[in-house]
Design a protein around this motif. Structure first.
Motif: not given
Lengths: 276, 312
Positions: A25-31, B135-145
């Motif tokens: 989910g988090p990956i798709l949301w970011f895409i 890991p930085v990209v994973a960080g961005f995903l969750f900073r946004y969320l």
């Protein structure tokens, strides 16, 4: 009995569906974010369906396209690190796979201790060394220092592949008069080729995803894509559209490579220790 | 193993060549030498550099070379000027809790996959995606969320009445480190899941059937058969992940920059701050050696207690 089984498998599917939503989910949301107009980055309640907007990719990779050179840098640094590590790792892996020698276990453990050492410890001295020898901000600086991770990793993984090449074939070549070197190139290299390709793909991904070395050792014109995404925070405000567009481009190569690797993923991620 | 794996040392005519024999005995060391020399150079230089400069006062903003000999001042300053003790506590907390959570969560998913229901193979292939991210990209995903205003998670959690701190989870001193641990757990649980699943597959059916015949409950079987047989794999995974978490830098950098205050500062981030932001090279050098000693102690304790003898 059958009802119980049906109910059990239904429970497994339900749990797995939750697991997949949680992890993907988090990956798709970011895409999706990468395709949203900047004004819609924070629209709540969330909209799953919307007019796709390509401007984020246009801004970052075409015009003005500040991130396009970073994509090229990432390719240069990751390929360079992978290619440089191969001759060193092939020789060491062959020695560890084919010879009985004292201290073999110590050497294997020594390689892995480098893989799990904190890289930041090395990075700061490298930062000063590189400016002293005139390599500051160069691709060379990143490619050479990445070897602290690339070589130990490749030695471990390549050894696990070479262990699987039957010794008989090599011995047959010796009997035919080939020396060790010739047998190495005629037998080991072709038979371990899939393993060499798999190892290179993993080394490429690990170098691609590495941030700590380029963060300290690159300059603006040589910095890599994952580091490039960070720079959007420095300017005023956070441009989520631009971050998402660059991050999506940065995440694609590793994802595609992992999908191609299929059954080798387990082995690569455990440095060859678990066959999978 | 056991066979000497040494090439024949006679020529076609059967003439014994002692020189060649000696060469073959030295060959493995000659093959290892290039990688060992390169790596030694790449490691010993930074360590020696740090050892020397840890006894000198040197701030890069004041000059390109060490300014004066300062004895053990740098080692004292590490504790007085930087939040070293806090960073050590945060780092250990993150490494212990993160590894624990990822191992058991991953084990749960591995057991689900091990039911071998139709369609799970595809799920397994896609499941690894979080682990492939930088890991930085994973960080961005969750900073946004997790954005306090407009992020999906705070919005959803408030919707169901869960208290969200006004500064957001990353801006609150009580939840910042926990959030970093959760993002890392999100990224690395799939890794545990697929590797432990591969381990489950390697356990022979006969052992399991024998236990079933003896009337062992599934619970009992898991603790008495499955888990002990997975031990070698588990010990390896836990060591790797514990150390990677111990070295956490990228996620901290993107998610919280060690903040608020020093609430989520890790040892690696502390080194980065002093070295590459404040340019206190002497102080950083002293901290480097403290970290090297801590890491060596951890790895050796682990090898002694978990591996006792060799297992890989």
């Amino acid at each position: 009995m059958r009802r119980v089984q049906a109910r059990q498998s239904l429970a497994v599917y339900a749990l797995m569906a939750l697991v997949m939503v949680f992890f993907l989910g988090p990956i798709l949301w970011f895409i999706l974010l990468a395709f949203r107009h900047p004004s819609e980055a924070y629209t709540l309640p969330p909209q799953l369906f919307f007019e796709p907007y390509l401007g984020n990719f246009g801004d970052t990779f075409v015009d003005p396209g500040n991130n396009a050179p970073q994509l090229l840098s990432s390719v240069i640094v990751s390929s360079g690190a992978t290619l440089l590590s191969l001759p060193f790792a092939l020789a060491a892996a062959y020695a560890l796979s084919r010879f009985a020698m004292r201290g073999k276990e110590f050497i294997m453990n020594w390689y892995i201790s480098l893989l799990i050492a904190p890289p930041i410890v090395f990075v700061i001295p490298y930062f000063i060394l590189m400016s002293r020898i005139g390599w500051a901000g160069s691709y060379r600086a990143m490619i050479v220092t990445l070897q602290t991770l690339a070589i130990p990793f490749s030695v471990w993984l390549l050894k696990s592949f070479m262990d699987e090449v039957p010794l008989d074939l090599e011995e047959a070549a010796w009997v035919d008069g080939a020396n060790r070197l010739a047998a190495f190139f005629r037998i080991i290299i072709p038979l371990a080729l899939p393993g060499i390709i798999v190892t290179s793909m993993f080394t490429f991904v690990f170098s691609w995803n590495n941030v700590i070395f380029p963060l300290a050792l690159s300059k603006q014109s040589t910095t890599t894509l994952p580091v490039g995404t960070i720079s959007f925070f420095a300017s005023t405000g956070v441009y989520w559209g631009h971050i998402a567009a660059t991050a999506v481009v940065a995440m694609l190569p590793p994802m595609i490579i992992f999908l191609l690797l299929g059954r080798y993923v387990v082995r690569g991620l455990t440095f060859g220790a678990v066959k999978g | 193993m056991g066979d000497p794996r040494v090439a024949p040392t006679t020529t076609h005519s059967g003439v014994w060549l002692p020189d060649r024999h000696a060469f073959n005995r030295r060959l493995p060391y000659l093959l290892l030498a290039p990688s060992v020399i390169v790596l030694l150079a790449l490691i010993l230089y930074p360590l020696a550099f740090a050892l020397r400069n840890s006894f000198w006062f040197w701030n890069l903003q004041m000059g390109p070379a060490p300014l004066y000999y300062s004895g053990l001042d740098n080692y004292r300053m590490v504790f007085q000027v930087t939040p070293f003790a806090v960073a050590l506590k945060n780092t250990l907390l993150l490494a212990f809790l993160g590894t624990f959570a990822q191992f058991w969560f991953g084990m749960g998913v591995a057991l689900l996959l091990h039911t071998h229901l139709r369609g799970l193979g595809l799920m397994r292939a896609l499941l690894i995606m979080p682990t492939t991210l930088a890991p930085v990209v994973a960080g961005f995903l969750f900073r946004y969320l997790l954005e306090p205003k407009g992020g999906l998670l705070p919005w959803a959690l408030e919707g169901i009445g869960f208290p969200v701190p006004p500064q957001g989870f990353l801006g609150n001193a009580n939840t910042a480190l926990l959030s970093i641990g959760l993002v890392d757990t999100w990224q690395w649980t799939p890794f545990f899941a697929i590797v432990l699943y591969a381990g489950l597959l390697s356990i022979s059916e006969e052992v399991k059937e024998a236990a079933q015949v003896d009337g062992a409950s599934p619970w009992r079987m898991f603790w008495s058969i499955t888990l002990p047989l997975l031990r070698p794999i588990a010990a390896f995974l836990v060591m790797i992940r514990f150390m990677q978490l111990f070295n956490s830098f990228d996620l901290v950098f993107v998610l919280t920059s060690g903040g608020p205050g020093t609430a989520s500062r890790t040892l690696s981030f502390n080194l980065y701050r002093e070295g590459l932001v404040n340019y206190n090279i002497g102080l950083t050098a002293a901290m480097t050696w403290l970290v090297v000693i801590i890491v060596s102690v951890i790895i050796n304790l682990y090898l002694v207690f978990v591996y006792r003898k060799r297992e890989w």
